[in-house]
Motif scaffolding. Structure first.
Motif, PDB file in Angstrom:
ATOM      1  N   LEU A   1      -1.319  -5.584  -0.522  1.00  0.00           N
ATOM      2  CA  LEU A   1      -1.401  -6.302   0.911  1.00  0.00           C
ATOM      3  C   LEU A   1      -0.142  -7.150   0.773  1.00  0.00           C
ATOM      4  CD1 LEU A   1      -2.768  -7.506   3.387  1.00  0.00           C
ATOM      5  CD2 LEU A   1      -3.700  -9.313   2.029  1.00  0.00           C
ATOM      6  N   ALA A   2       0.427  -7.797  -0.042  1.00  0.00           N
ATOM      7  CA  ALA A   2       1.483  -8.357  -0.505  1.00  0.00           C
ATOM      8  C   ALA A   2       2.744  -7.479  -0.136  1.00  0.00           C
ATOM      9  CB  ALA A   2       1.701  -9.285  -1.730  1.00  0.00           C
ATOM     10  N   GLY A   3       2.564  -6.409  -0.550  1.00  0.00           N
ATOM     11  CA  GLY A   3       3.685  -5.334  -0.498  1.00  0.00           C
ATOM     12  C   GLY A   3       3.737  -4.903   0.950  1.00  0.00           C
ATOM     13  N   PHE A   4       2.662  -4.830   1.661  1.00  0.00           N
ATOM     14  CA  PHE A   4       2.785  -4.550   3.363  1.00  0.00           C
ATOM     15  C   PHE A   4       3.247  -5.454   4.033  1.00  0.00           C
ATOM     16  CE2 PHE A   4       0.707  -4.644   7.327  1.00  0.00           C
ATOM     17  CZ  PHE A   4       0.938  -3.330   7.888  1.00  0.00           C
ATOM     18  N   ILE A   5       2.962  -6.809   3.623  1.00  0.00           N
ATOM     19  CA  ILE A   5       3.294  -7.988   4.418  1.00  0.00           C
ATOM     20  C   ILE A   5       4.954  -8.006   4.143  1.00  0.00           C
ATOM     21  CG2 ILE A   5       3.424 -10.535   4.722  1.00  0.00           C
ATOM     22  CD1 ILE A   5       0.466 -10.222   4.036  1.00  0.00           C
ATOM     23  N   SER A   6       5.559  -7.718   2.970  1.00  0.00           N
ATOM     24  CA  SER A   6       6.903  -7.753   2.770  1.00  0.00           C
ATOM     25  C   SER A   6       7.675  -6.808   3.525  1.00  0.00           C
ATOM     26  CB  SER A   6       7.097  -7.618   1.198  1.00  0.00           C
ATOM     27  OG  SER A   6       6.588  -6.457   0.945  1.00  0.00           O
ATOM     28  N   THR A   7       6.959  -5.448   3.748  1.00  0.00           N
ATOM     29  CA  THR A   7       7.321  -4.651   4.571  1.00  0.00           C
ATOM     30  C   THR A   7       7.702  -4.910   6.063  1.00  0.00           C
ATOM     31  OG1 THR A   7       5.382  -3.443   4.895  1.00  0.00           O
ATOM     32  CG2 THR A   7       6.821  -2.600   3.142  1.00  0.00           C
ATOM     33  N   LEU A   8       6.907  -5.790   6.610  1.00  0.00           N
ATOM     34  CA  LEU A   8       6.995  -6.434   7.932  1.00  0.00           C
ATOM     35  C   LEU A   8       8.267  -7.245   8.234  1.00  0.00           C
ATOM     36  CD1 LEU A   8       3.251  -7.197   8.694  1.00  0.00           C
ATOM     37  CD2 LEU A   8       4.494  -5.188   9.293  1.00  0.00           C
ATOM     38  N   ARG A   9       9.075  -7.801   7.073  1.00  0.00           N
ATOM     39  CA  ARG A   9       9.772  -8.499   7.175  1.00  0.00           C
ATOM     40  C   ARG A   9      10.881  -8.151   8.193  1.00  0.00           C
ATOM     41  NH1 ARG A   9      12.838 -10.749   1.744  1.00  0.00           N
ATOM     42  NH2 ARG A   9      10.655 -11.508   1.447  1.00  0.00           N
ATOM     43  N   GLY A  10      11.254  -8.926   9.077  1.00  0.00           N
ATOM     44  CA  GLY A  10      12.289  -8.485  10.271  1.00  0.00           C
ATOM     45  C   GLY A  10      11.720  -7.616  11.218  1.00  0.00           C
ATOM     46  N   HIS A  11      10.390  -7.290  11.184  1.00  0.00           N
ATOM     47  CA  HIS A  11      10.074  -6.617  12.082  1.00  0.00           C
ATOM     48  C   HIS A  11       8.847  -7.156  12.814  1.00  0.00           C
ATOM     49  CE1 HIS A  11      12.038  -3.224  11.001  1.00  0.00           C
ATOM     50  NE2 HIS A  11      12.079  -3.255   9.800  1.00  0.00           N
TER      51      HIS A  11
ATOM     52  N   LEU B   1       4.915 -14.822   7.453  1.00  0.00           N
ATOM     53  CA  LEU B   1       5.004 -14.222   8.740  1.00  0.00           C
ATOM     54  C   LEU B   1       5.499 -15.165   9.954  1.00  0.00           C
ATOM     55  CD1 LEU B   1       1.499 -12.186   8.365  1.00  0.00           C
ATOM     56  CD2 LEU B   1       3.967 -11.181   8.292  1.00  0.00           C
ATOM     57  N   LEU B   2       5.133 -16.473   9.827  1.00  0.00           N
ATOM     58  CA  LEU B   2       5.502 -17.269  10.947  1.00  0.00           C
ATOM     59  C   LEU B   2       6.825 -17.710  10.925  1.00  0.00           C
ATOM     60  CD1 LEU B   2       2.001 -19.605  10.936  1.00  0.00           C
ATOM     61  CD2 LEU B   2       2.954 -18.031  12.574  1.00  0.00           C
ATOM     62  N   LEU B   3       7.286 -17.853   9.732  1.00  0.00           N
ATOM     63  CA  LEU B   3       8.601 -18.339   9.737  1.00  0.00           C
ATOM     64  C   LEU B   3       9.992 -17.537  10.333  1.00  0.00           C
ATOM     65  CD1 LEU B   3       9.003 -19.624   5.807  1.00  0.00           C
ATOM     66  CD2 LEU B   3       8.817 -21.232   7.941  1.00  0.00           C
ATOM     67  N   GLU B   4       9.546 -16.296  10.322  1.00  0.00           N
ATOM     68  CA  GLU B   4      10.224 -15.268  10.852  1.00  0.00           C
ATOM     69  C   GLU B   4      10.395 -15.418  12.581  1.00  0.00           C
ATOM     70  OE1 GLU B   4      10.638 -10.294  11.824  1.00  0.00           O
ATOM     71  OE2 GLU B   4       9.679 -11.238   9.517  1.00  0.00           O
ATOM     72  N   LEU B   5       9.200 -15.806  13.043  1.00  0.00           N
ATOM     73  CA  LEU B   5       9.081 -16.196  14.534  1.00  0.00           C
ATOM     74  C   LEU B   5       9.850 -17.544  14.951  1.00  0.00           C
ATOM     75  CD1 LEU B   5       5.572 -14.973  14.973  1.00  0.00           C
ATOM     76  CD2 LEU B   5       7.797 -13.666  15.404  1.00  0.00           C
ATOM     77  N   TYR B   6      10.064 -18.363  13.822  1.00  0.00           N
ATOM     78  CA  TYR B   6      10.767 -19.727  14.357  1.00  0.00           C
ATOM     79  C   TYR B   6      12.191 -19.801  14.345  1.00  0.00           C
ATOM     80  CZ  TYR B   6       6.257 -21.718  12.918  1.00  0.00           C
ATOM     81  OH  TYR B   6       4.847 -21.923  12.546  1.00  0.00           O
ATOM     82  N   SER B   7      12.915 -18.999  13.503  1.00  0.00           N
ATOM     83  CA  SER B   7      14.295 -19.223  13.333  1.00  0.00           C
ATOM     84  C   SER B   7      14.710 -17.891  12.751  1.00  0.00           C
ATOM     85  CB  SER B   7      14.771 -20.370  12.775  1.00  0.00           C
ATOM     86  OG  SER B   7      16.201 -20.171  12.397  1.00  0.00           O
TER      87      SER B   7
ATOM     88  N   GLN C   1      14.434 -16.163   8.053  1.00  0.00           N
ATOM     89  CA  GLN C   1      14.290 -14.871   7.376  1.00  0.00           C
ATOM     90  C   GLN C   1      15.121 -14.843   6.127  1.00  0.00           C
ATOM     91  OE1 GLN C   1      14.768 -11.616  10.147  1.00  0.00           O
ATOM     92  NE2 GLN C   1      14.176 -12.666  11.839  1.00  0.00           N
ATOM     93  N   LEU C   2      16.326 -15.593   6.043  1.00  0.00           N
ATOM     94  CA  LEU C   2      16.929 -15.492   4.913  1.00  0.00           C
ATOM     95  C   LEU C   2      16.730 -16.255   3.886  1.00  0.00           C
ATOM     96  CD1 LEU C   2      20.554 -14.897   6.694  1.00  0.00           C
ATOM     97  CD2 LEU C   2      18.862 -13.158   5.765  1.00  0.00           C
ATOM     98  N   PHE C   3      16.169 -17.668   4.364  1.00  0.00           N
ATOM     99  CA  PHE C   3      16.094 -18.599   3.553  1.00  0.00           C
ATOM    100  C   PHE C   3      14.334 -18.966   3.316  1.00  0.00           C
ATOM    101  CE2 PHE C   3      20.224 -19.150   5.293  1.00  0.00           C
ATOM    102  CZ  PHE C   3      21.022 -19.007   4.103  1.00  0.00           C
ATOM    103  N   LYS C   4      13.622 -18.039   3.514  1.00  0.00           N
ATOM    104  CA  LYS C   4      12.205 -18.304   3.273  1.00  0.00           C
ATOM    105  C   LYS C   4      11.802 -19.076   2.139  1.00  0.00           C
ATOM    106  CE  LYS C   4      10.207 -13.802   2.144  1.00  0.00           C
ATOM    107  NZ  LYS C   4       9.720 -14.263   0.843  1.00  0.00           N
TER     108      LYS C   4
END
Length: 636
Positions: free
Chosen positions: A175-185, A214-220, A224-227
């Motif tokens: 599950l952690a690997g799947f969520i990491s694949t969603l980064r940027g998408h 998942l939420l941080l990517e939607l904020y700014s 995405q780079l400094f999560k």
């Protein structure tokens, strides 16, 4: 000359006809003399084919269709084989060993081709069944084969169900690997009708840290780079912004670019989006917040109030929406009132409407009338009783949890008059502290802006609560609408059932006491007295060992409700004593009913104490009852 032209044309036609007749003079009367071709004998070398039957035609059409599909689909033959195996493995009566063999056989056939066939409506169903019933080693092999293709499959209408099934059966590491694949998408997937389902499913299964990722990517875009710089302590957007010194303007622009396309497409069902909207309201300026409220003030809000954060957004839209927007929200709820009232979170939206909206005629027409048709079921339901209790006893901590009360007190900082007044006072105090002219000028400008915003809020009717007096609003919704009459009728008809129930007893108590602030007095005093008499007649019934139901004075819920009514309602106490307990108190001075008898001695009303003292004093002297002090004396 003009008359001869058509003659010339006619002569030419005649000549053409004559030449034709000269060339074949014997065929001029053929239809009459020569027999028809139908009657000619068949030629020797040709045989006439017999017509195909309906079954033969269908088989021939199926063969042609299969041939076309084989050319078009590369794995068509494999899909047919898998479909035959699937019909066997999905049966309920099949043994586990046989099903395991079929699943293994199917997975062997699909090995190396799973990403190609996962998008097919047949193969995706076969794969879901295989993933459900296969061994852990086989499931891991399928996961590894699909890992590079998860993002592509997330956009497919059939493969999305397989992806969800894989996530349901995934280990923590997978599950952690799947969520990491969603980064940027995450944002593009949320804008897609099918892809948003995958993100929501992953969000529901994720732990707190993964949800934040998942939420941080939607904020700014910076997050995405400094999560990794953000910990779980900074769960709120304001905390994240203060820790990383992010500019409010850039965050607001990025979140607007994420939220607007999702709202335009109407993909508002998911809890991750509701969370983003809540955080957006915490930093949004006045115009941005009002734009979102305007867009949500429609039937869209009905699809959002099914989650905890979605219900909070519904409450904020009602509190800060103007009269037109509130009207749209209420009309959008029409036909969904019963489902909303029974829902754990949706019922709080109805509670907010009953507490804030001034248009009581519209509420009566749309909400109250629909509630009246299912009133008894609502009284007995844990969530359904909440709108009724809000009218009978508003914002009571006895009936609302701290979370419920907190959600009703939510505010949008840029639209809240209270927050603005605090900001104004802060700027004025800082103005006194600072001595520089430039700083003073800046603060004066800020104060002017605050005051302008405050007046504009008043003008646009963006008030946190209605202009109408709360007691008057409750009277119109409870008394004038006829809801209180209906409640009293149901309580009188089903007095035994309601007073013994875990949830119905609370509505029953409020109705029997006349509601907080005596809202049902004196208009409905006659019916309230009839309810008191109904309880007294029920309590006057003798004990019966054969009866399946416990006596109303011995039942756990009803005995405590009657005790509270004795303490808080002197009229009820005197009625119950005169009609049910006078002369019989000794027989009820044991068990749960003992608390009912003791309540007469604890009553703060002196008339009630005098009424029972003569009969209960011997029981106190004999040690059957304890001499408990009345509440007022104990408090003093």
């Amino acid at each position: 000359m003009a008359a001869k032209k058509p003659d010339a044309g006619n002569t030419k036609k005649r000549k053409r006809l004559n030449t034709e007749t000269h060339e074949a003079p014997s065929k001029s009367k053929a239809p009459k003399l020569v027999p028809s071709k139908k009657h000619k004998p068949d030629s020797v070398g040709k045989e006439k084919k017999a017509p195909l039957t309906g079954r033969e035609r269908r088989l021939h059409a199926k063969e042609l269709a299969d041939a076309r599909k084989k050319k078009r689909k590369r794995h068509y033959t494999l899909e047919q084989e898998l479909a035959r195996l699937w019909e066997k493995m999905r049966r309920h009566e099949i043994a586990k060993e046989d099903r395991a063999k079929l699943v293994t056989e199917a997975l062997q056939k699909m090995k190396g081709k799973i990403p190609d066939i996962a998008g097919s409506h047949i193969s995706s169903r076969v794969l879901q069944t295989c993933v459900k019933h296969c061994s852990q080693a086989e499931r891991d092999a399928v996961f590894e084969e699909l890992r590079p293709h998860f993002l592509t499959l997330a956009y497919n209408a059939y493969a999305v169900h397989l992806v969800k099934k894989m996530l349901d059966n995934a280990s923590k590491k997978q599950l952690a690997g799947f969520i990491s694949t969603l980064r940027g998408h995450v944002a593009p997937l949320l804008r897609h009708m099918v892809g948003s389902v995958v993100v929501e499913h992953a969000y529901e299964l994720a732990n707190a840290a993964q949800k934040q990722e998942l939420l941080l990517e939607l904020y700014s875009t910076e997050l995405q780079l400094f999560k990794d710089l953000v910990s779980l302590k900074e769960s709120r957007l304001l905390d994240v912004m203060s820790k990383l010194s992010l500019q409010k303007g850039s965050v607001l622009r990025h979140m607007t670019s994420v939220i607007q396309p999702i709202l335009e497409k109407g993909i508002v069902d998911h809890s991750i989006f509701h969370r983003v909207l809540l955080e957006y309201f915490s930093i949004a300026d006045k115009s941005s917040a009002t734009d979102i409220i305007q867009q949500l003030s429609s039937p869209l809000i009905v699809r959002m109030i099914g989650t905890k954060d979605g219900a909070k957004i519904g409450i904020l839209c009602i509190k800060y929406g103007n009269a037109k927007e509130r009207k749209k929200i209420i009309k959008g709820l029409k036909g969904h009132i019963d489902k909303t009232a029974y829902h754990q979170y949706g019922c709080m939206v109805l509670v907010c409407i009953l507490s804030v909206v001034d248009d009581t005629k519209l509420i009566t027409k749309v909400i109250i009338r629909e509630l009246q048709s299912i009133l008894k079921e609502l009284v007995l339901d844990k969530n359904g009783r909440r709108p009724l209790l809000q009218l009978l006893h508003p914002n009571s901590s006895r009936y609302c949890s701290p979370d419920d009360l907190a959600s009703l007190n939510l505010s949008i900082p840029s639209l809240s008059l209270k927050d603005r007044s605090e900001a104004c006072s802060l700027t004025e105090t800082s103005k006194v502290l600072l001595g520089d002219k430039e700083s003073k000028e800046d603060i004066e400008v800020a104060v002017d802006e605050v005051n302008k915003d405050k007046t504009s809020v008043d003008d646009s009717d963006l008030a946190e609560s209605g202009k109408k007096d709360p007691f008057v609003r409750r009277q119109e919704l409870l008394i004038k609408s006829g809801l209180a009459d209906s409640l009293l009728d149901i309580c009188i008809e089903s007095v035994g059932e309601l007073i013994r129930s875990n949830f119905g007893k609370e509505v029953f108590y409020e109705v029997a006491t006349g509601g907080s602030d005596g809202i049902m007095h004196p208009i409905l005093d006659d019916k309230i007295n009839s309810l008191h008499n109904a309880v007294a007649s029920l309590a006057a019934m003798p004990k019966s060992e054969d009866s399946q139901e416990e006596h109303v004075l011995e039942n756990f819920h009803s005995s405590r409700t009657i005790r509270k009514l004795i303490l808080d309602c002197p009229n009820f106490a005197s009625t119950l004593w005169e009609k049910a307990l006078k002369g019989k108190s000794e027989s009820w001075a044991h068990g749960h009913s003992c608390k009912v008898i003791s309540a007469f001695l604890e009553s703060p009303d002196l008339n009630v104490q005098k009424l029972v003292k003569k009969e209960l004093q011997p029981l106190i002297d004999n040690g059957i009852l304890k001499n408990l002090k009345p509440k007022e004396q104990a408090s003093q």
